[in-house]
Design a protein around this motif. Structure first.
Motif, PDB file in Angstrom:
ATOM      1  N   ASN A 112       7.217  58.182  -4.028  1.00  0.00           N
ATOM      2  CA  ASN A 112       7.163  56.814  -3.517  1.00  0.00           C
ATOM      3  C   ASN A 112       7.355  56.825  -2.009  1.00  0.00           C
ATOM      4  O   ASN A 112       7.936  57.760  -1.448  1.00  0.00           O
ATOM      5  N   VAL A 156       1.060  47.036  -5.871  1.00  0.00           N
ATOM      6  CA  VAL A 156       2.452  47.140  -6.304  1.00  0.00           C
ATOM      7  C   VAL A 156       3.133  45.789  -6.147  1.00  0.00           C
ATOM      8  O   VAL A 156       2.627  44.889  -5.474  1.00  0.00           O
ATOM      9  N   SER A 208      -1.083  50.666  -2.352  1.00  0.00           N
ATOM     10  CA  SER A 208      -0.497  50.968  -3.649  1.00  0.00           C
ATOM     11  C   SER A 208       0.124  52.359  -3.603  1.00  0.00           C
ATOM     12  O   SER A 208       0.186  53.000  -2.556  1.00  0.00           O
ATOM     13  N   HIS A 209       0.584  52.812  -4.777  1.00  0.00           N
ATOM     14  CA  HIS A 209       0.991  54.199  -4.921  1.00  0.00           C
ATOM     15  C   HIS A 209      -0.254  55.073  -5.014  1.00  0.00           C
ATOM     16  O   HIS A 209      -1.300  54.654  -5.523  1.00  0.00           O
ATOM     17  N   TRP A 227      -2.710  53.965  -7.947  1.00  0.00           N
ATOM     18  CA  TRP A 227      -2.096  53.043  -8.914  1.00  0.00           C
ATOM     19  C   TRP A 227      -2.821  51.718  -8.962  1.00  0.00           C
ATOM     20  O   TRP A 227      -3.163  51.132  -7.923  1.00  0.00           O
ATOM     21  N   THR A 229      -2.385  47.722 -10.848  1.00  0.00           N
ATOM     22  CA  THR A 229      -1.268  46.862 -11.269  1.00  0.00           C
ATOM     23  C   THR A 229      -1.094  46.856 -12.786  1.00  0.00           C
ATOM     24  O   THR A 229      -0.159  46.223 -13.291  1.00  0.00           O
ATOM     25  N   ASP A 256       8.486  50.742  -9.044  1.00  0.00           N
ATOM     26  CA  ASP A 256       8.192  49.411  -8.527  1.00  0.00           C
ATOM     27  C   ASP A 256       9.508  48.644  -8.524  1.00  0.00           C
ATOM     28  O   ASP A 256      10.516  49.108  -9.062  1.00  0.00           O
TER      29      ASP A 256
END
Length: 700
Positions: A112, A156, A208-209, A227, A229, A256
């Motif tokens: 992250n 995210v 996002s990730h 990633w 959602t 998250d």
């Protein structure tokens, strides 16, 4: 009895077989298109897959990350205990964990962003956007996105401040001058269907990730996922089975933060390069910003975006894990500079003085390098792990989000205005415009860096704000300044003989400084090679008069008379293509501190008749001579008037000035001693103030 027993055994066998078949039907009561995928004979039902992920996330949420290496080892050990995984590895290169199910599906556990450093939330009520230039850059082909749609994809929840603060802020930058930038910005949840629907994004931003992974037995085959959602559920697992089997989607675990503020690990679907290649497409010259960790680490991934823009788009991404605050600073800077917003009041965006026009991305990137905005070292424990912001352009395509005027030059002889800057490819008539003081003018030529258009020599549309518009995108205004003044030329001779010309001169020039590139100090424009003044400049003339000269000797008195019939009129600038036409010739050339004027001549001015005679009175006789006639016109000025200067003061007012010279009497009287008298000649002007001065808050 034997027959009875045999028959009974047969019936029992049939009963058992029927029950087994019934159980199979109950277990497989899903429609054929929702059958679980099988690889190597192994079947993983949707319910079991979700159960596995839930157990992993319970483990992750209880995991301590105080010792990172220990935490990574614990995750690998935990995953290896799950029989449905046939391969589990820690990838040192990416610092991520990658695993493969027995049916071939890929699972990833990615890093992250470091959110230790705070990101200030904008106070939108106090933010101010400023209102409202030599070759502009070293780049040859600036390109403007073909579409004006901006999609800001949010992948995210509240874990990244760069997402929940950043995405509305980036939309704010695009909407700040909604009627001028021409872009329509929309924040979109990064669902699988929304990503599949991308077809018309002139600007595509995805936060996002993201992360890559690879197995040791096949190190060249790196897998990258970003990633969405969409959390993996039983229903979605069934819905996207085909995409998982095709490698278009992978499973990704990351953290998250939800409304209660608690950080939680979740397993979501993540898209791969195969997904991009199959479903997504982009218009020409799109800007594709992958604000994802490691998004530029696996070429297959970012190249898929590039290729789906017909190879014309600009793709931006990070080479490794990026800090949340660093990502936000970089994105805010990129959009502010590409749009030329010049936002004030938000500390994340450094403010330029004077304000800055929009620039192409390579130029903005150079400025970011100087400001240390293209690299991030998010983990203090790993100073060696540095992420760099990278980009890929199409061949000879330097993305710019709105047209940008660098500087201008007027070619007065043809009433042409040359505008230099960043304009993109010619979108065709009806999609691009040039306005001068609000008046639309005719475009004669359009290239990505130069526009040639018509300009009026007088009236509205002859000077003032110049704006270039491309498909609703409007440049920052650039000012064309003008000076309108009078020069009085006086050339006396004997008696009342006088030649007088009032030159009504009109000069135009781009006097503001300009930046050659983003973040550079403004410079002066080189003097234009073109000549002037403007075509509405003219001369009002009048000449004529009379003279008398008396000469006496011992016996006689001689009186000489000359009379030049008065003539007056108006002449325009001389046209070299019409050699027999009258006109005034005057050439103006730009100098650093003003104008140089040269070549003053009055050409083919209608002549007037000059008559000369004399009478005499002697002791023995008297009389009057016959009149001699000669056509006379304005005399062209001498050397003193062939080169002189208009000099600016600090406010670009042309200073008052005077040029002086001498000339012989033009009456044609015969002077007895042969000494023709000289007379002083003058050319003078009062201070000439400029019209349409650049304003201090204009962007350069």
């Amino acid at each position: 009895m034997k027959n009875y027993v045999s028959l009974l055994g047969l019936l029992l066998l049939l009963f058992c077989l029927m029950n087994c078949k019934k159980d199979d039907v109950l277990k497989n009561n899903t429609p054929p298109d929702e059958e679980p995928d099988t690889t190597n004979g192994d079947t993983i039902l949707a319910e079991r897959r979700v159960e596995i992920f839930e157990s992993i996330n319970v483990f992750l949420n209880d995991l301590s990350w105080n010792d990172r290496a220990k935490a990574q080892s614990a995750i690998v050990a935990h995953l290896k205990k799950i029989p449905e995984f046939k391969k589990v590895e820690y990838d040192e290169t990416s610092d991520n964990i990658i695993a493969q199910f027995t049916d071939g599906a890929i699972y990833m556990m990615v890093n992250n962003r470091n959110t230790d450093k705070d990101i200030p939330e904008p106070d939108y009520g106090k933010l101010k956007q400023t209102s409202s230039s030599q070759r502009t850059t070293a780049y040859e082909y600036p390109a403007i996105p073909e579409s004006s749609n901006v999609y800001i994809f949010k992948g995210v929840g509240n874990y990244f401040k760069s997402s929940y603060i950043g995405t509305p802020f980036y939309k704010f930058l695009f909407d700040f001058e909604k009627q001028k930038t021409g872009y329509k910005a929309t924040i979109v949840d990064a669902t699988i269907n929304n990503l599949k629907d991308i077809k018309d994004a002139g600007v595509f931003y995805y936060c996002s990730h993201g992360g890559m992974g690879r197995f040791k037995d096949n190190p060249k085959d790196s897998i990258y996922g970003s990633w969405t959602t969409e959390k993996v559920t039983v229903d979605l697992e069934k819905k996207y089975r085909k995409e998982i089997k095709a490698g278009e989607l992978v499973y990704m675990d990351a953290y998250d933060r939800h409304e209660n503020g608690k950080k939680v690990a979740e397993t979501h679907f993540a898209i791969t390069a195969k997904f991009v290649d199959k479903y997504m497409s982009f218009p020409k010259n799109s800007l594709i910003y992958l604000d994802l960790c490691q998004s530029f680490r696996v070429k297959d991934y970012w190249w898929a975006f590039h290729s789906k823009s017909q190879g014309t788009g600009t793709v931006i991404g990070w080479s490794d894990n990026v800090g949340d605050d660093d990502a936000h600073k970089a994105t805010s800077f990129v959009f502010d500079r590409l749009l030329g917003v010049n936002l004030q009041g938000y500390p994340v965006i450094p403010h330029e003085t004077p304000k800055q026009r929009s620039f192409d991305f390579p130029s903005v990137y150079k400025d970011m390098v100087k400001r240390n905005l293209v690299e991030s070292t998010p983990y203090s424990s790993r100073p060696y792990q540095v992420a760099f912001l990278k980009y890929q352009e199409g061949p000879n395509k330097d993305i710019v989000l709105r047209p940008s005027i660098s500087y201008m030059q007027v070619y007065e002889y043809f009433d042409w205005l040359f505008i230099y800057g960043l304009f993109g490819e010619d979108p065709g008539a009806g999609k691009r415009f040039v306005t001068i003081d609000g008046e639309t003018t005719e475009i004669l030529e359009w290239t990505p860096q130069m526009i040639k258009c018509k300009i009026k020599s007088s009236g509205k549309g002859s000077a003032g704000e110049v704006i270039v518009k491309v498909k609703g995108n409007e440049s920052r205004p650039r000012i064309l300044t003008e000076w309108r003044g009078e020069l009085l030329y006086k050339r006396p001779s004997a008696g009342s003989y006088m030649e007088e010309v009032t030159l009504k001169i009109h000069l135009r020039r781009d006097i503001a400084q300009y930046r050659k590139g983003a973040g550079l100090k403004p410079e002066k424009i080189d003097a234009s090679p073109f000549t002037g003044p403007a075509r509405d400049s003219k001369a009002i003339y009048k000449f004529g008069g009379s003279a008398k000269y008396v000469n006496k000797d011992e016996n006689c008195t001689y009186t000489y008379y000359a009379n030049w019939i008065s003539q007056q009129g108006e002449i325009g600038l001389y046209d070299i293509n019409k050699p027999n036409q009258e006109g005034v010739l005057l050439i103006s050339t730009e100098k650093t501190n003003g104008f140089e004027l040269s070549g003053l001549n009055f050409i083919a001015v209608k002549p007037s008749q000059n008559s000369v005679y004399n009478d005499w009175a002697c002791s023995s006789s008297s009389g009057t001579s016959d009149k001699a006639y000669d056509n006379m016109t304005l005399e062209n000025p001498g050397k003193s008037f062939l080169l002189f200067n208009f000099q600016f003061d600090q406010d670009f007012t042309i200073k008052a000035g005077k040029v002086e010279g001498k000339g012989l009497d033009r009456s044609e009287i015969e002077y007895a001693d042969g000494n023709i008298p000289e007379f002083g000649i003058t050319l003078e002007w009062k201070a000439i103030k400029p019209n349409f001065l650049p304003k201090s808050d204009y962007a350069l």
